[in-house]
Enzyme design. Structure first.
Site, short mmCIF file in Angstrom:
data_model
loop_
_atom_site.label_atom_id
_atom_site.label_comp_id
_atom_site.label_asym_id
_atom_site.label_seq_id
_atom_site.Cartn_x
_atom_site.Cartn_y
_atom_site.Cartn_z
N PHE A 1 0.83 -1.20 0.00
CA PHE A 1 0.00 0.00 0.00
C PHE A 1 0.87 1.26 0.00
O PHE A 1 1.75 1.40 0.85
CB PHE A 1 -0.90 -0.03 1.25
CG PHE A 1 -1.88 1.09 1.35
CD1 PHE A 1 -3.03 1.09 0.59
CD2 PHE A 1 -1.67 2.14 2.23
CE1 PHE A 1 -3.96 2.12 0.70
CE2 PHE A 1 -2.58 3.17 2.35
CZ PHE A 1 -3.72 3.16 1.58
N SER B 1 3.44 -6.72 2.60
CA SER B 1 2.46 -5.88 3.28
C SER B 1 1.07 -6.07 2.68
O SER B 1 0.55 -7.18 2.69
CB SER B 1 2.92 -4.42 3.22
OG SER B 1 2.22 -3.63 4.14
N MET B 2 0.44 -5.01 2.13
CA MET B 2 -0.86 -5.20 1.50
C MET B 2 -0.78 -6.17 0.34
O MET B 2 -1.75 -6.85 0.01
CB MET B 2 -1.43 -3.87 1.02
CG MET B 2 -2.84 -3.99 0.41
SD MET B 2 -3.44 -2.49 -0.37
CE MET B 2 -2.46 -2.47 -1.89
N ASP C 1 9.19 -3.95 13.02
CA ASP C 1 8.33 -3.48 11.93
C ASP C 1 7.52 -2.32 12.48
O ASP C 1 6.71 -2.49 13.39
CB ASP C 1 7.42 -4.61 11.46
CG ASP C 1 6.60 -4.25 10.22
OD1 ASP C 1 6.29 -3.06 10.04
OD2 ASP C 1 6.26 -5.16 9.45
N HIS D 1 10.06 -2.85 7.98
CA HIS D 1 8.87 -3.33 7.27
C HIS D 1 9.17 -3.75 5.83
O HIS D 1 8.79 -4.83 5.38
CB HIS D 1 7.78 -2.26 7.29
CG HIS D 1 6.52 -2.68 6.62
ND1 HIS D 1 5.76 -3.75 7.07
CD2 HIS D 1 5.89 -2.21 5.50
CE1 HIS D 1 4.70 -3.89 6.29
NE2 HIS D 1 4.77 -2.98 5.32
#
Length: 258
Positions: free
Chosen positions: A30, A98-99, A199, A229
């Site tokens: 994202f 992530s996303m 993270d 992250h």
């Protein structure tokens, strides 16, 4: 080579490579861009795999443009890429950061016959942040909030993300998270999950929900000790590339052996 659209930032272009009969789809996160996954994509290409790293709609341009997109647009892009790989390859693995990990999980839910394995890096399907509860209302009065891009320990690394988080797009992501969480039990593909100890974007709730929720017979958790992250651009990237390559080979080997 296809020219870069004028509104796409240099370095945020999609990456594509046609190699062997095993394909890998890599999805960025994202407000990020393909820049976070391109080094991984090039590594896989050097190993002889067919690779697709699409640019999700609204990403790699401006956060204002992203605010005019939603999760259906992002999912549509990876769904299209998976179809292309399925037409070209005998086995396909889907990986996401992530996303992008959430998008990968949804592909595995919706198209279980087309996803032979999953590799997730700091995947996001939930956050404990209480302020997110206000996003569905805030999106109507505020266009954006401070961004979360470039949570990277390694100096000089850049995922070419946004310094602002578009709130309409964020509200849409929250809807997708809820949808994916509700169907985690439909995920049956072998799953490898990389998780950074430090993270600053995604907490450990997503890891817990995913590992406890999926129906995969194989789940492998790999802890990263020297990355934040965006671990695919961080100090632990070589380990991710090597471990993921071994996992991909293991769960697609029947293609090359048969």
């Amino acid at each position: 080579m296809e020219s870069r659209p004028a509104d796409v930032k240099t370095g945020a272009e999609p990456f594509s490579f046609d190699g062997g009969r095993v394909g890998v789809l890599l999805s960025h996160g994202f407000t990020g861009s393909p820049a976070s996954m391109a080094p991984w994509g090039r590594d896989l290409a050097e190993r002889g795999l067919t690779v697709r790293v699409p640019r999700l709609p609204g990403h790699g341009t401006t956060w204002q443009q992203m605010n005019r997109t939603g999760w259906q647009d992002w999912y549509g892009e990876v769904d299209h890429a998976l179809t292309e790989l399925q037409e070209r390859c005998e086995r396909v693995v889907v990986a996401g950061l992530s996303m992008g990990g959430c998008l990968a999980l949804r592909l595995a839910q919706q198209r279980p016959e087309d996803v032979d394995a999953l590799v997730l890096v700091n995947p996001a399907v939930a956050l404990r942040r209480f302020d997110l509860r206000a996003v569905p209302l805030l999106q109507h009065v505020l266009p954006s909030m401070p961004g979360v891009a470039n949570d990277i320990a390694k100096p000089g690394a850049d995922e070419i993300g946004y310094d602002r988080t578009p709130l309409r797009a964020l509200a849409s992501q929250l809807q997708m998270w809820k949808d994916v969480r509700a169907g985690l039990d439909r995920v049956v593909a072998p799953l490898q999950l990389f998780r950074s100890e430090q993270d600053h974007v995604v907490d450990d709730w997503s890891q817990q929900l995913i590992l406890e929720g999926v129906s995969s017979a194989v789940t492998e958790l790999v802890t990263l000790t020297d990355s934040f992250h965006v671990a695919t651009l961080d100090h632990d990237a070589p380990r991710i590339f090597d471990d993921a390559a071994a996992f991909i080979d293991l769960h697609t080997r029947r293609t090359t052996d048969g």
